[in-house]
Write a protein that holds these residues in place. Structure first.
Motif, PDB file in Angstrom:
ATOM      1  N   ALA A  11       3.488   8.995   1.844  1.00  0.00           N
ATOM      2  CA  ALA A  11       2.694   8.037   2.624  1.00  0.00           C
ATOM      3  C   ALA A  11       3.551   7.459   3.747  1.00  0.00           C
ATOM      4  O   ALA A  11       4.753   7.211   3.555  1.00  0.00           O
ATOM      5  N   THR A  53     -10.987   9.010   5.242  1.00  0.00           N
ATOM      6  CA  THR A  53     -10.499   7.640   5.447  1.00  0.00           C
ATOM      7  C   THR A  53     -11.186   6.662   4.510  1.00  0.00           C
ATOM      8  O   THR A  53     -12.410   6.654   4.394  1.00  0.00           O
ATOM      9  N   VAL A 108      -6.643   7.863  -3.843  1.00  0.00           N
ATOM     10  CA  VAL A 108      -6.363   6.541  -3.261  1.00  0.00           C
ATOM     11  C   VAL A 108      -7.240   5.493  -3.953  1.00  0.00           C
ATOM     12  O   VAL A 108      -6.767   4.418  -4.344  1.00  0.00           O
ATOM     13  N   ILE A 146      -2.327   3.951   7.808  1.00  0.00           N
ATOM     14  CA  ILE A 146      -1.485   4.677   6.850  1.00  0.00           C
ATOM     15  C   ILE A 146      -2.030   6.085   6.671  1.00  0.00           C
ATOM     16  O   ILE A 146      -3.259   6.291   6.609  1.00  0.00           O
ATOM     17  N   THR A 147      -1.134   7.050   6.643  1.00  0.00           N
ATOM     18  CA  THR A 147      -1.534   8.422   6.345  1.00  0.00           C
ATOM     19  C   THR A 147      -0.830   8.848   5.056  1.00  0.00           C
ATOM     20  O   THR A 147       0.303   8.426   4.791  1.00  0.00           O
ATOM     21  N   THR A 148      -1.512   9.672   4.270  1.00  0.00           N
ATOM     22  CA  THR A 148      -0.961  10.020   2.950  1.00  0.00           C
ATOM     23  C   THR A 148      -1.398  11.409   2.520  1.00  0.00           C
ATOM     24  O   THR A 148      -2.423  11.918   2.965  1.00  0.00           O
ATOM     25  N   VAL A 187      -6.510   3.946   5.177  1.00  0.00           N
ATOM     26  CA  VAL A 187      -5.644   4.968   4.582  1.00  0.00           C
ATOM     27  C   VAL A 187      -6.372   6.302   4.739  1.00  0.00           C
ATOM     28  O   VAL A 187      -7.493   6.471   4.267  1.00  0.00           O
ATOM     29  N   VAL A 227       0.847  -1.211   0.000  1.00  0.00           N
ATOM     30  CA  VAL A 227       0.000   0.000   0.000  1.00  0.00           C
ATOM     31  C   VAL A 227       0.874   1.250   0.000  1.00  0.00           C
ATOM     32  O   VAL A 227       0.671   2.174  -0.801  1.00  0.00           O
TER      33      VAL A 227
END
Length: 444
Positions: free
Chosen positions: A25, A71, A55, A46-48, A83, A14
């Motif tokens: 990310a 999210t 996404v 996960i942060t992006t 994510v 990912v």
């Protein structure tokens, strides 16, 4: 900090997909905290910088779990990974939820909105550990601190007050003074949090570390969770069997019981009825006749208020109902076995043991030895397959109908009468003998 986290291959997939398509990310939050502590993370978040629609474009299967807060859940096989787009929470309207969120392009801004420094770290293989708010230092110092001003964090989301205490319990960390002071100041805001959310945090505290109860008391939050418990704080028991006040006894017995949620809840609530049943004799010795019955009512109300499931409520209230019962003879053990079954009777012995160990140690030895004997008697009864309930009785309703009893209530009454006889005298559990006794009863 030169630090490497072994990221599972699906999580790495990912991250790599996002990064290779030009988006920043990182793994973030609890998985980073646990990795720094040398623990195996349960969840990988996960942060992006990528927006939710970007996404969605990159992955085959995406579930829109919390899209209004940025999210989505990316599915890799059967596993889902949350994510979340870098975001800034807007104004909070109910001490829990932001009215709206604003996507931001900067990781630091995203981390700045998080609750505690130990949860505000991010990591990827390119940049290593990103720790703008001294999370690593606070992990080393074993302290819980908010990101930024504690009052602001707790006004945004009052559940964070319970989360601070829960993390303190789970990790065996202290809470910083200004964080603790802010919880005391803002404790009333917990009224805005749903009972289910409160219950879930409270459950995690109870099975982690009993010191959390002390912190809840100290901050004034405990009485919002368990009504009436504040009245136990200075409640003297004035009885030779007790050397602690009611709160101290409750806390110690809760600490001493096996680490199962329903057993912890049982000890926490088992003596609340003493608040309503205290009497004193001519020697100024206090007695609490009928307190178990009153405790059942108070415990049931507290548990229902926190939306506990029926199974937990039934187990806790049954154990409280019988926690003060006298078990000595084999017959008394068999009668209790008939009432509550083997599993709960074994739990009841644990409850009585914790209760005794939280009382006056002068009387401890004989009472603990008695409980050992009770357990031995229970083991004998089970090993010998002695009859303690109707299903093990060598006679049934049809047998009684065949000899002339009427269908209905009478059958149940006679079966219970015969069961009583068999519990007292196991040799009577023989079909011919029981039929003879039943015929005599029919003719009398």
């Amino acid at each position: 900090m030169n630090f490497k986290i072994n990221i599972p291959k699906d999580v790495k997939l990912v991250l790599d997909t996002l990064i290779n398509n030009g988006y920043e990310a990182y793994i973030v939050g609890g998985c980073v905290r646990d990795s720094v502590l040398g623990k195996s993370p349960k969840d990988w978040d996960i942060t992006t910088k990528a927006k939710p629609d970007e996404v969605i474009e990159l992955f085959k299967k995406v579930i829109l779990t919390g899209i209004k807060h940025g999210t989505v859940t990316v599915m890799i096989g059967k596993e889902g990974y949350e994510v979340t787009t870098y975001r800034n929470d807007g104004e909070y309207e109910d001490n829990r939820h932001p009215k709206q969120v604003e996507f931001v392009s900067n990781l630091k801004e995203d981390l700045a909105r998080r609750d505690f420094s130990i949860n505000a770290m991010a990591y990827n293989e390119q940049d290593g550990l990103v720790d703008y708010f001294n999370g690593v230092e606070d992990l080393k110092s074993k302290i819980i601190k908010t990101v930024g001003e504690p009052k602001k964090r707790f006004c945004e989301d009052a559940l964070r007050m319970l989360r601070a205490i829960r993390f303190s319990a789970q990790l065996d960390f202290d809470i910083s003074n200004d964080t603790l002071l802010s919880i005391r100041t803002l404790k009333d805001n917990i009224k805005n949090i749903s009972k289910e959310r409160i219950r879930e945090e409270f459950n995690k505290m109870l099975v982690s570390n009993t010191k959390s109860i002390e912190v809840l008391k100290e901050t004034g939050l405990l009485e919002y969770i368990i009504p009436y418990i504040n009245k136990t704080y200075d409640f003297e028991q004035n009885n030779p069997y007790h050397i602690y006040n009611l709160y101290e006894h409750t806390l110690l017995s809760t600490k001493l019981i096996e680490n199962k949620l329903y057993l912890k809840l049982t000890m926490l609530l088992h003596d609340l009825g003493k608040l309503k049943t205290k009497t004193s004799d001519e020697n100024n010795i206090s007695h609490f006749y009928g307190h178990a019955k009153e405790s059942v009512l108070m415990a049931e109300k507290a548990l229902k208020d926190l939306k506990y499931d029926n199974d937990t409520i039934n187990k806790v209230t049954t154990l409280i109902k019988y926690h003060d019962s006298t078990l000595k003879t084999k017959l008394s053990v068999k009668r209790m076995l008939n009432k509550i079954g083997e599993d709960l009777l074994r739990d009841l012995i644990k409850v009585q043991r914790a209760d005794v160990l939280a009382q006056n140690p002068i009387y401890e030895k004989d009472r603990i030895l008695n409980l050992v004997n009770v357990e031995n008697k229970l083991n004998d009864i089970i090993e010998q397959s002695e009859c303690v309930n109707l299903k093990d009785l060598e006679i049934n309703g049809q047998d009684l109908i065949n000899i002339g009893f009427n269908k209905g209530k009478e059958i149940g009454q006679i079966l219970n009468y015969l069961l009583d006889l068999v519990i007292e005298t196991p040799n009577l559990n023989n079909k011919e003998i029981l039929l003879k006794i039943a015929k005599n009863k029919l003719m009398s």
